[in-house]
Scaffold this active site. Structure first.
Site, PDB file in Angstrom:
ATOM      1  CB  CYS A  73      -0.886   0.033   1.237  1.00  0.00           C
ATOM      2  SG  CYS A  73      -2.018  -1.343   1.353  1.00  0.00           S
ATOM      3  CB  THR A  74       3.957   2.088   1.855  1.00  0.00           C
ATOM      4  OG1 THR A  74       3.352   1.758   3.110  1.00  0.00           O
ATOM      5  CG2 THR A  74       4.874   3.273   2.029  1.00  0.00           C
TER       6      THR A  74
END
Ligand code: BEZ
Length: 211
Positions: free
Chosen positions: A45-46
């Site tokens: 996600c980052t």
């Protein structure tokens, strides 16, 4: 089954990293991308959020408002945003929705209980200026999405909306396109006065119209 293409994108009100928003008011008259993240402080996600932030000029060029969502509370979003800037070299520049009670995740069927009971999958919704769902893609949590592909689909959707053309397999911007079957030859002549290559009566290839 959840939302289907052509359904109205459900409205909601939520806290985001850019303040409280009413979704329909926020996207009003624009294209929008709404995409979910399984959980804060996770590696895939980052990387996705950093890359999408880098694409902001591309989304703006296409009049697209981008919103991310994660089912964690807003305080945790604020801490994660710092990590995203530090590790991806770009500050988050679009709202990340906090959805701790999963209201939005449930409205958009982003939780697939047989995949995971509490985390969302990686959903992507492209929503048109008419607030209808134009595209829905779902990835497993472990696979990062391809946001260049999301832009490619938006280009295709916008060409169809404006010029009544469809895009063939593996099309990218600038390639030839296809006149939609719903357009009669008589109407096509008005739209494409330079003509087209009729491979079959149902397969009419034409240069990509200028935006
Ligand atoms: C991630 O974002 O890295 C991730 C989240 C949930 C499951 C697997 C990976």
């Amino acid at each position: 089954m959840g939302l289907l293409l052509g359904d109205e994108a459900p409205n909601f009100e939520a806290d985001t990293t850019e303040g409280r928003i009413k979704f329909h008011d926020y996207i009003d008259g624009h294209w929008a991308v709404l995409f979910s993240h399984p959980k804060n402080f996770t590696p895939v996600c980052t990387t996705e959020l950093g890359y999408t932030a880098k694409l902001k000029p591309e989304f703006e060029k296409r009049d697209v408002k981008v919103l991310g969502l994660s089912v964690d509370p807003i305080e945790e979003h604020k801490a994660w945003v710092d990590d995203i800037e530090e590790t991806q070299g770009t500050a988050l520049n679009f709202p990340l929705i906090a959805d701790p009670d999963k209201t939005v995740a449930n409205l958009y069927s982003m939780i697939h209980p047989k995949a995971d009971n509490t985390l969302t999958v990686r959903s992507v919704f492209v929503i048109g200026p008419d607030k209808k769902v134009k595209l829905k893609i779902e990835y497993p949590a472990s696979t990062g999405r391809n946001f260049d592909e999301v832009l490619r689909v938006i280009d295709s959707l916008q060409l169809t909306a404006k010029h009544q053309v469809a895009t063939p397999v593996n099309w990218t911007d600038g390639d030839d396109v296809i006149i939609v079957p719903a357009l009669s030859n008589d109407d096509a002549k008005k739209k494409f006065p330079d003509g087209w290559n009729e491979v079959k009566p149902y397969l009419r290839i034409v240069k990509q119209p200028k935006s």
